[in-house]
Design an enzyme around this catalytic site. Structure first.
Site, PDB file in Angstrom:
ATOM      1  N   ASP A 117       0.922   4.122   1.487  1.00 54.77           N
ATOM      2  CA  ASP A 117       1.422   4.774   2.703  1.00 54.77           C
ATOM      3  C   ASP A 117       2.567   3.987   3.339  1.00 54.77           C
ATOM      4  OD1 ASP A 117      -0.643   2.892   3.178  1.00 54.77           O
ATOM      5  OD2 ASP A 117      -0.926   3.627   5.226  1.00 54.77           O
ATOM      6  N   HIS A 150       0.842  -1.203   0.000  1.00 49.89           N
ATOM      7  CA  HIS A 150       0.000   0.000   0.000  1.00 49.89           C
ATOM      8  C   HIS A 150       0.878   1.255   0.000  1.00 49.89           C
ATOM      9  CE1 HIS A 150      -3.898  -2.076   1.522  1.00 49.89           C
ATOM     10  NE2 HIS A 150      -3.863  -1.992   0.207  1.00 49.89           N
TER      11      HIS A 150
END
Ligand SMILES: [Zn+2]
Ligand SMILES: [Zn+2]
Length: 399
Positions: A34, A32
């Site tokens: 982030d 992901h």
């Protein structure tokens, strides 16, 4: 370095304690954004620092050691695209290791990248790093569920224990002179003396100091698969996206609540807990924000579940020293036990007083008892009850 979200490079530059020049290895929990959008920038910066250093000390750039990146399958392709499109194949030197569940594909090289795959053992554990250097340590990983299309790696870093000091005086008294034999004995090995006798180094070593253990548990709604690896960790860093008021939401979004983080730390017998990955509905500073909910509610909730107040809400630039001395750890444990014992004694005194009153004045005592029961009921948030201890597994199953 564990994970590399967008902005890691900039934050590293701003940090007074942390510098990218100290990083040799990066572990990625999942793909992901982030957790991975800052990776390429960080690697380029690390390469730049290494080249500058090589120039300063007159070392040939060819002798720069490649950086290591461990992560899920796909991490090599992700970096490959950036290497070829953004740097024309002249990007940083990187050894990439993808952690796979099936039979590993053969290793290959492309430009400055070397790629290999590592399979987990029969128990689903990846022996990611077995570092036998001056400060030996291991990094292990297991998978935890996150989203339907993506799981997350939990990483646990553990140092080997440091052996105690050698009792030189006793050895001298036995007529064993210092020399190469001492070196072996210091390692706790069995040594044969010139006279044919054997002695065991372990018999001449003082108490050893346990190595430090760090568990990184991010982006999961069920961290229970990592419990056995994190056993007795000095510090657990755990996903705490939501407060348990939003437990269903957390589960649906593939994240943990502060309570789950606390239960994890308690069930693992961990010593300290740092909460992180807060939803942006919670703020660090509530003073100037209308209707704001602070991350301190996460800390309160985790403290209750952990049954220890050694919980902190992690924030950028925070530094948490992990002390190597076992004595300090024991001291902290002793203090905790003392606190629990004191609370128990207080409770017993209260009960005894109530019984005393019951004998003297039955009606008044009845009122008092009702009140105490009500207090106890309200003692835990959401009326989860005080008697029964929930464990992490059953809490997740209830969701
Ligand atoms: Zn995620
Ligand atoms: Zn995340």
């Amino acid at each position: 370095l564990f994970d590399c979200g967008e902005g890691t490079q900039i934050q590293a530059m701003k940090s007074e304690r942390f510098t990218l020049s100290s990083v040799t290895t990066i572990f990625i929990t999942h793909m992901h954004g982030d957790h991975v959008f800052g990776l390429f920038g960080v690697l380029c910066e690390m390469q730049m620092i290494a080249l500058d250093l090589a120039k300063t000390i007159g070392q040939h750039p060819r002798n720069i050691k490649p950086f290591k990146v461990y992560g899920p399958p796909g991490i090599a392709d992700y970096l490959k695209v950036l290497m070829t499109t953004a740097t024309g194949g002249k990007g940083p030197l990187v050894d990439i290791c993808e952690l796979v569940q099936s039979t590993p594909k053969p290793p290959y090289s492309q430009g400055n990248m070397r790629v290999r795959q590592l399979q987990c053992d029969r128990n689903g554990v990846w022996q990611v790093v077995q570092d036998q250097s001056e400060s030996p340590k291991t990094v292990k990983a297991v998978l935890m569920p996150h989203k339907s299309e993506m799981s997350t790696f939990a990483y646990v870093l553990e140092e080997d224990k440091v052996l105690g000091t050698l009792d030189v005086e006793r050895l001298n008294k036995m007529g064993i002179p210092p020399g190469p034999i001492f070196k072996e004995l210091k390692k706790g090995k069995v040594v044969t003396l010139p006279n044919g006798k054997t002695i065991d180094g372990k018999d001449f070593l003082g108490p050893s100091t346990p190595g430090r253990k760090l568990a990184i548990i991010l982006d999961t709604y069920d961290s229970s698969t990592a419990l056995h690896l994190a056993k007795d960790a000095d510090l657990v860093i755990h996903d705490s996206t939501f407060h348990s008021d939003m437990a269903k939401e957390a589960y649906g979004k593939g994240h943990s609540t502060a309570e789950q983080a606390g239960l994890f730390a308690r069930d693992a017998g961990a010593h300290n807990l740092a909460l992180t990955h807060f939803s942006n509905r919670y703020v660090y500073e509530t003073n100037h924000v209308i209707n704001a909910i602070g991350v301190d509610v996460h800390v309160d909730e985790a403290v209750e579940a952990f049954e220890s107040d050694r919980v902190v809400a992690a924030e950028d630039f925070m530094s948490i020293p992990i002390i190597r001395e076992s004595g300090k750890r024991l001291l902290a444990e002793a203090k905790d036990a003392q606190r629990r014992a004191e609370a128990m004694i207080k409770e017993e005194i209260k009960m005894a007083e109530m019984e005393d009153r019951a004998v003297k004045n039955p009606k008044e005592a009845e009122e008092g008892e009702k009140q105490t029961k009500a207090q106890k009921k309200g003692g835990r948030r959401n009326g989860k009850g005080v008697g029964k201890r929930v464990d992490l597994r059953s809490r997740i199953e209830s969701l």
